[in-house]
Design an enzyme around this catalytic site. Structure first.
Site, mmCIF file in Angstrom:
data_model
loop_
_atom_site.group_PDB
_atom_site.id
_atom_site.type_symbol
_atom_site.label_atom_id
_atom_site.label_comp_id
_atom_site.label_asym_id
_atom_site.label_seq_id
_atom_site.Cartn_x
_atom_site.Cartn_y
_atom_site.Cartn_z
ATOM 1 N N GLY A 17 0.900 -1.211 0.195
ATOM 2 C CA GLY A 17 -0.089 -0.028 0.063
ATOM 3 C C GLY A 17 1.027 1.212 0.120
ATOM 4 O O GLY A 17 1.902 1.251 0.874
ATOM 5 N N VAL A 21 -0.363 6.837 4.315
ATOM 6 C CA VAL A 21 0.225 6.341 5.249
ATOM 7 C C VAL A 21 1.563 5.841 4.560
ATOM 8 O O VAL A 21 2.731 5.970 4.810
ATOM 9 C CB VAL A 21 -0.237 5.469 6.030
ATOM 10 C CG1 VAL A 21 0.783 4.894 7.289
ATOM 11 C CG2 VAL A 21 -1.282 5.886 7.108
ATOM 12 N N GLY A 22 1.257 4.851 3.509
ATOM 13 C CA GLY A 22 2.505 4.076 2.957
ATOM 14 C C GLY A 22 3.372 4.698 2.343
ATOM 15 O O GLY A 22 4.471 4.856 2.347
ATOM 16 N N LYS A 210 -10.787 0.355 17.441
ATOM 17 C CA LYS A 210 -9.648 0.639 18.595
ATOM 18 C C LYS A 210 -9.979 0.303 20.004
ATOM 19 O O LYS A 210 -9.428 -0.290 20.647
ATOM 20 C CB LYS A 210 -9.566 2.150 18.263
ATOM 21 C CG LYS A 210 -8.987 2.607 16.893
ATOM 22 C CD LYS A 210 -9.140 4.212 16.634
ATOM 23 C CE LYS A 210 -8.538 4.530 15.332
ATOM 24 N NZ LYS A 210 -8.871 5.959 14.970
ATOM 25 N N GLY A 317 -3.243 11.323 10.000
ATOM 26 C CA GLY A 317 -2.490 11.885 8.941
ATOM 27 C C GLY A 317 -1.105 11.021 8.858
ATOM 28 O O GLY A 317 -0.984 10.087 9.417
HETATM 29 N N1 LIG Z 1 -4.737 7.755 7.319
HETATM 30 C C1 LIG Z 1 -4.553 7.679 8.505
HETATM 31 O O1 LIG Z 1 -4.473 8.694 9.058
HETATM 32 C C2 LIG Z 1 -4.496 6.434 9.234
HETATM 33 C C3 LIG Z 1 -4.387 6.533 10.667
HETATM 34 C C4 LIG Z 1 -4.105 5.446 11.431
HETATM 35 C C5 LIG Z 1 -4.348 4.051 10.639
HETATM 36 N N2 LIG Z 1 -4.469 4.305 9.285
HETATM 37 C C6 LIG Z 1 -4.763 2.853 8.781
HETATM 38 O O2 LIG Z 1 -3.666 2.901 7.779
HETATM 39 C C7 LIG Z 1 -4.137 1.964 6.801
HETATM 40 C C8 LIG Z 1 -4.018 2.762 5.432
HETATM 41 O O3 LIG Z 1 -4.575 3.992 5.497
HETATM 42 P P1 LIG Z 1 -4.364 5.142 4.706
HETATM 43 O O4 LIG Z 1 -5.214 6.221 4.990
HETATM 44 O O5 LIG Z 1 -2.914 5.123 3.995
HETATM 45 O O6 LIG Z 1 -5.288 4.792 3.287
HETATM 46 P P2 LIG Z 1 -5.314 4.821 1.741
HETATM 47 O O7 LIG Z 1 -6.479 4.533 1.141
HETATM 48 O O8 LIG Z 1 -4.486 6.269 1.658
HETATM 49 O O9 LIG Z 1 -4.067 3.842 1.235
HETATM 50 C C9 LIG Z 1 -4.223 2.468 1.020
HETATM 51 C C10 LIG Z 1 -3.556 2.474 -0.561
HETATM 52 O O10 LIG Z 1 -3.569 0.818 -0.477
HETATM 53 C C11 LIG Z 1 -3.768 0.695 -1.918
HETATM 54 N N3 LIG Z 1 -4.385 -0.688 -2.212
HETATM 55 C C12 LIG Z 1 -5.667 -1.161 -2.165
HETATM 56 N N4 LIG Z 1 -5.767 -2.495 -2.322
HETATM 57 C C13 LIG Z 1 -4.354 -2.951 -2.777
HETATM 58 C C14 LIG Z 1 -3.858 -4.219 -3.052
HETATM 59 N N5 LIG Z 1 -4.557 -5.181 -3.039
HETATM 60 N N6 LIG Z 1 -2.446 -4.124 -3.246
HETATM 61 C C15 LIG Z 1 -1.701 -3.141 -3.078
HETATM 62 N N7 LIG Z 1 -2.183 -1.749 -2.720
HETATM 63 C C16 LIG Z 1 -3.578 -1.780 -2.477
HETATM 64 C C17 LIG Z 1 -4.685 1.866 -2.560
HETATM 65 O O11 LIG Z 1 -4.762 1.838 -3.742
HETATM 66 C C18 LIG Z 1 -4.090 3.049 -1.658
HETATM 67 O O12 LIG Z 1 -3.321 3.615 -2.366
HETATM 68 C C19 LIG Z 1 -5.542 1.629 7.076
HETATM 69 O O13 LIG Z 1 -5.452 0.373 7.738
HETATM 70 C C20 LIG Z 1 -5.915 2.778 8.017
HETATM 71 O O14 LIG Z 1 -6.804 2.481 8.852
HETATM 72 C C21 LIG Z 1 -4.621 5.272 8.601
HETATM 73 N N1 LIG Z 2 -10.633 8.480 10.629
HETATM 74 C C1 LIG Z 2 -9.843 8.269 11.693
HETATM 75 C C2 LIG Z 2 -8.324 8.210 11.428
HETATM 76 C C3 LIG Z 2 -7.810 6.683 11.430
HETATM 77 O O1 LIG Z 2 -8.091 5.972 12.403
HETATM 78 C C4 LIG Z 2 -10.074 9.419 12.672
HETATM 79 O O2 LIG Z 2 -10.605 10.401 12.251
HETATM 80 O O3 LIG Z 2 -9.524 9.522 13.716
#
Ligand SMILES: NC(=O)c1ccc[n+]([C@@H]2O[C@H](COP(=O)([O-])OP(=O)(O)OC[C@H]3O[C@@H](n4cnc5c(N)ncnc54)[C@H](O)[C@@H]3O)[C@@H](O)[C@H]2O)c1
Ligand SMILES: N[C@@H](CCO)C(=O)O
Ligand code: NA
Length: 445
Positions: A17, A21-22, A210, A317
């Site tokens: 991903g 985050v990635g 959570k 974030g």
């Molecule tokens: N964004 C935040 O603030 C935040 C905070 C805490 C936890 N998280 C967790 O982190 C994780 C990622 O969140 P994010 O915000 O980066 O999401 P995001 O949607 O921005 O990124 C996920 C990425 O995964 C890709 N993807 C989907 N299916 C795929 C596959 N089969 N193979 C490869 N790539 C694939 C998507 O195209 C996308 O780019 C989630 O589990 C989320 O709950 C996010």
């Molecule tokens: N959507 C969540 C962030 C990731 O858990 C929030 O608003 O706190």
């Protein structure tokens, strides 16, 4: 200057991903390889980034040759796998496959851990690898590892968390500007906190996942998202926020994880259990959680020896969440270098999760009543009929245009939630009651 070693060990890292985050995790891995190598005792070599759409723009410096749509093949050639795809599948299968091939894994995936955590732990145990997930609860805030490691010698009795930034922003806006729920949700969307479909946040699914993870760690008990009583913020009105303000409190969406006493009130005796729930609650402005503003998160822990502890920071974030992911990545890398593993699942206590109706809660009810003799007595009788003890009652005339009516604000002592809910239902039918303008549970008082 970093000491260099010709035979320095290399650990192959696969990133699954490359979204919010990635892309931050990739950027850090590419920008500070020497510093990370010094901290890990091994060089972290990014051997591939699994993406869905390879044509999309990626972080600067990321070699396009590392991008692959073959996530399954990628996890088989890595020592450490970071999963930041989200959702249940294919994330679960990929993590299981990674561990089966001997990789330690780091994930930010709260939804998956809350649905199927034990299966992941079992796979980690079977393979003798690490499963780390600090980013899954409250983003950057260290709370998973404090519960898993730092507090493991103590007895945690209660955890109260503001663990969803979107809903905290919405409720804070309602409190500070007097905005209605819909208006505040739209602002949260415009600022990028809330998704276009804000269901997971506003209906409390994100917070419930959570809560399940926190409760499992805090009470050494398996708790899944399905065990968590969940109420979101869609029922919170401007009237609720105003009623809280009048009472010197704020409305927060809380994740509440607490031990519940068994027979004879013994918290460790037969019948003891845990209560795990997510719902809006009135929190006195003097409580540390009331000061958590905007999209920030905080987790308030009460432990027998440690007493109260407060963990505060950014729960979401790209960069804040990547901070937690990288912390885990360095930790699992170190274990590879030095041998051994971090802590695994701790579920020996196996406490039953009690139904919401059994939880001990306190209610704050604002009613409009007929301002006539006997009205107050009638209301008091409804509470008494349900075994709900009233702590305070305040009556104020409603004034111009509402002569003959009064506002009555009733705060209860602690009682079973089922009894308090039944009281409110009966109040609606009481002849002296013209309407109920706010019902909120009270926490942290
Ligand atoms: N964004 C935040 O603030 C935040 C905070 C805490 C936890 N998280 C967790 O982190 C994780 C990622 O969140 P994010 O915000 O980066 O999401 P995001 O949607 O921005 O990124 C996920 C990425 O995964 C890709 N993807 C989907 N299916 C795929 C596959 N089969 N193979 C490869 N790539 C694939 C998507 O195209 C996308 O780019 C989630 O589990 C989320 O709950 C996010
Ligand atoms: N959507 C969540 C962030 C990731 O858990 C929030 O608003 O706190
Ligand atoms: Na965290």
């Amino acid at each position: 200057m970093r000491r260099c070693c010709v035979n320095e060990r290399v650990l192959r890292v696969a990133l699954l991903g490359c979204g919010v985050v990635g892309s931050e995790v990739a950027r850090e891995l590419l920008e500070q390889p020497d510093e990370l190598a010094a901290r890990c005792g091994a060089r972290l070599e990014l051997v591939g980034v699994a993406v869905r759409r390879p044509g999309r723009q990626r972080p600067p410096g990321l070699d396009p040759a590392l991008l692959t749509t073959d996530a399954e093949g990628l996890v088989e050639r890595a020592d450490l796998v970071v999963e930041v795809i989200g959702g249940i599948e294919p994330a679960r299968s990929l993590l299981l496959r990674a561990m089966a091939h001997g990789a330690s894994v780091v994930t930010a995936n709260k939804a998956l851990l809350a649905e199927d955590g034990p299966r992941l732990y079992e796979a980690a145990d079977a393979a003798g690898v690490d499963l780390y997930f600090e980013a899954a609860v409250a983003g950057a805030i260290p709370i998973v590892r404090p519960l898993r490691d730092s507090l493991v010698g103590d007895r945690v009795d209660r955890v109260l968390g503001v663990v969803n930034g979107t809903t905290n922003y919405v409720l804070d806006q309602m409190d500070t500007t007097g905005a209605g729920l819909d208006e505040a949700v739209q602002e949260a969307q415009a600022l990028g906190y809330a998704e276009a479909d804000p269901t997971a946040d506003v209906e409390g699914f994100d917070a419930a996942a959570k809560a399940a993870i926190i409760a499992s760690l805090a009470f050494h008990t398996r708790v899944s998202a399905a065990d968590v009583h969940r109420e979101g913020i869609t029922g919170v009105t401007a009237g609720d926020v105003a009623a809280a303000r009048e009472a010197g409190a704020v409305v927060k969406l809380l994740a509440i994880c607490e031990r519940t006493a068994g027979e004879d009130g013994d918290p460790e005796g037969p019948g003891a259990g845990v209560s795990v729930r997510v719902h809006p609650a009135m929190v006195p402005r003097t409580h540390p959680l009331a000061g958590v503003r905007g999209a920030f998160n905080a987790v308030f822990v009460e432990a027998r020896g440690a007493g109260p502890l407060m963990f505060y920071g950014q729960g979401a974030g790209g960069a804040p969440t990547a901070s937690a992911v990288l912390g885990d990545l360095v930790a699992v890398a170190r274990h590879r270098v030095t041998g051994g593993r971090g802590s695994s699942e701790s579920a020996h206590a196996d406490l039953p999760v009690r139904p919401m109706g059994e939880a001990l809660t306190r209610y704050h009810v604002r009613l409009e009543v007929q301002d006539r003799p006997g009205a107050l007595a009638q209301v008091a009788q409804v509470f008494a009929d349900h075994g709900a003890s009233v702590e305070t009652v305040r009556q104020t005339p409603l004034g111009d245009g509402a002569e003959g009516t009064a506002a009555l604000v009733v705060a209860t002592h602690e009682a079973r939630d089922a009894a308090l809910a039944a009281t409110v239902e009966a109040l609606e039918a009481a002849p002296a009651v013209l309407g109920i303008t706010s019902v909120l549970r009270v926490e942290g008082a």
